[in-house]
Scaffold this active site. Structure first.
Site, mmCIF file in Angstrom:
data_model
loop_
_atom_site.group_PDB
_atom_site.id
_atom_site.type_symbol
_atom_site.label_atom_id
_atom_site.label_comp_id
_atom_site.label_asym_id
_atom_site.label_seq_id
_atom_site.Cartn_x
_atom_site.Cartn_y
_atom_site.Cartn_z
ATOM 1 N N ALA A 167 0.831 -1.202 0.000
ATOM 2 C CA ALA A 167 0.000 0.000 0.000
ATOM 3 C C ALA A 167 0.869 1.257 0.000
ATOM 4 O O ALA A 167 1.852 1.326 -0.730
ATOM 5 C CB ALA A 167 -0.977 -0.032 1.157
ATOM 6 N N CYS A 168 0.538 2.226 0.838
ATOM 7 C CA CYS A 168 1.248 3.507 0.819
ATOM 8 C C CYS A 168 2.697 3.391 1.268
ATOM 9 O O CYS A 168 3.493 4.310 1.048
ATOM 10 C CB CYS A 168 0.514 4.526 1.690
ATOM 11 S SG CYS A 168 -1.098 5.015 1.028
ATOM 12 N N SER A 169 3.057 2.287 1.908
ATOM 13 C CA SER A 169 4.437 2.086 2.364
ATOM 14 C C SER A 169 5.295 1.358 1.334
ATOM 15 O O SER A 169 6.438 0.996 1.632
ATOM 16 C CB SER A 169 4.452 1.308 3.683
ATOM 17 O OG SER A 169 3.890 2.062 4.721
#
Length: 387
Positions: A167-169
């Site tokens: 995801a965003c990481s």
């Protein structure tokens, strides 16, 4: 809920250099005013069509949005998008991207390649010398073949390639994969790409989130320090620190099993981005702050000795609270630069955009932290030293 305890040890640099970054920005941008105008047209139409049901109490009337609400809730003022026309059409409210044949370059590969070429040029590295490619995104255009392999072939890179998703990481997790591969000797020069078409999984008809995302692509070139040359270009990768814990507070249920599930609507709202924003805010802010503090202490570094924090660009208030928790005081705009106002949330690309646009003033020996956080929950931080 979260416990970050680590042993202290002297700061040691991995034999890895982040030599260059690249950025692709779509040509079209949508202001808050434009987005709100379309959203409120939809709200008026919905409420009119369901007027009797709203009176009867069987349907809840929708509330209008406003530019002031968006900016106060997020800090976002505009966002770049691959398609503006479809998003601003109240009858569509989604990007309209032409389907390409299997023989044509995929649109996600296309924007990834644009960012990659920029990064390769900045790093002064030839594509043919890359021997590992990672595409790390929140969403992939398809399950297979891998976007990374398509990009590898289109650029003429050697070695191997694969996709990954945290995801965003995704960017910080991919940096650790790249750094570990270089340190272990399984790669010498790695290209990491974050090609995010976030508007494709955003529900533009949901008031609390219709403004969150934009589109962009970033790329990074990481090399073994012996191949980095004697210039001051880039950053030494000092250390990386990753963490995950399962949470349903940020979720997207789109997947290959949707068509097999009984009574499941593959176009339902849960097949797009959904979140419990209040819980995310309450749980993620302190977790990220403690994560970064723990990472710095592990390397015997005081937070106040870090010159730059490139934080995930999801919410301005979140970043302000995280930076304050780490530094013990509010961060200056220079210490924790923001690109969220013009790019919105571009998922894994956000913190890399901040680094790409705000690093030229750093001097040799200056320390910086690249940090990301998001669905999972996932948190990643990369400790960097200017060469």
């Amino acid at each position: 809920m979260m416990n970050f305890v680590g042993d202290f040890h002297p700061m040691t640099s991995m034999p890895v250099v982040l030599l260059g970054t690249g950025l692709f920005t779509p040509k079209d941008s949508i202001s808050n005013d434009e987005l709100v105008h379309t959203f409120n047209q939809y709200v008026a139409s919905f409420n009119e069509q369901n007027a009797q049901a709203i009176i009867d109490g069987s349907v809840t009337a929708l509330s209008e949005s406003s530019s002031a609400f968006i900016e106060k809730a997020s800090g976002i003022k505009s966002r770049f998008v691959l398609d503006k026309t479809g998003i601003l059409n109240p009858d569509i409210m989604a990007p309209q991207l032409p389907q390409r044949s299997n023989e044509e370059l995929s649109i996600q590969a296309e924007i990834g390649i644009a960012a990659a070429k920029d990064a390769l040029n900045n790093a002064e590295v030839n594509a043919a010398d890359i021997d590992m490619v990672i595409v790390a995104n929140s969403n992939m255009q398809r399950a297979y073949p891998a976007m990374a392999v398509e990009i590898q072939t289109a650029l003429g890179c050697a070695g191997f390639a694969f996709d990954m998703n945290v995801a965003c990481s995704s960017a910080t997790f991919a940096i650790q994969m790249a750094a570990n591969a270089i340190a272990a000797g399984s790669a010498t020069r790695v290209l990491v790409i974050n090609a995010e078409i976030c508007t494709a999984h955003l529900n533009f008809r949901e008031r609390d989130s219709h403004f969150i995302f934009g589109d962009a692509a970033t790329a990074m070139v990481l090399v073994h320090q012996d191949l980095a040359g004697d210039t001051h270009k880039g950053f030494n990768v000092v250390d990386t620190h990753l963490w995950t814990e399962f949470s349903n507070n940020i979720r997207n249920n789109a997947g290959f099993l949707n068509r097999t599930e009984i009574d499941n609507n593959p176009l339902a709202a849960d097949k797009l981005f959904v979140q419990n924003g209040r819980k995310v805010f309450k749980e993620v802010c302190p977790a990220v702050g403690e994560h970064i503090i723990s990472h710095l202490h592990k390397n015997q570094i005081e937070p106040t000795n870090v010159k730059r924090f490139w934080l995930h660009q999801a919410n301005l208030t979140m970043n302000e609270l995280i930076a304050k928790r780490v530094l013990g005081r509010p961060a200056t705009a220079q210490e924790s630069p923001t690109i969220l106002d013009t790019y919105a949330n571009t998922s894994s690309a956000g913190s890399v955009i901040a680094m790409h646009l705000h690093h030229d003033d750093l001097q040799t020996g200056d320390l910086a932290v690249l940090s990301s956080f998001g669905a999972g929950y996932s948190i990643g931080s990369v400790l960097l030293e200017k060469r």
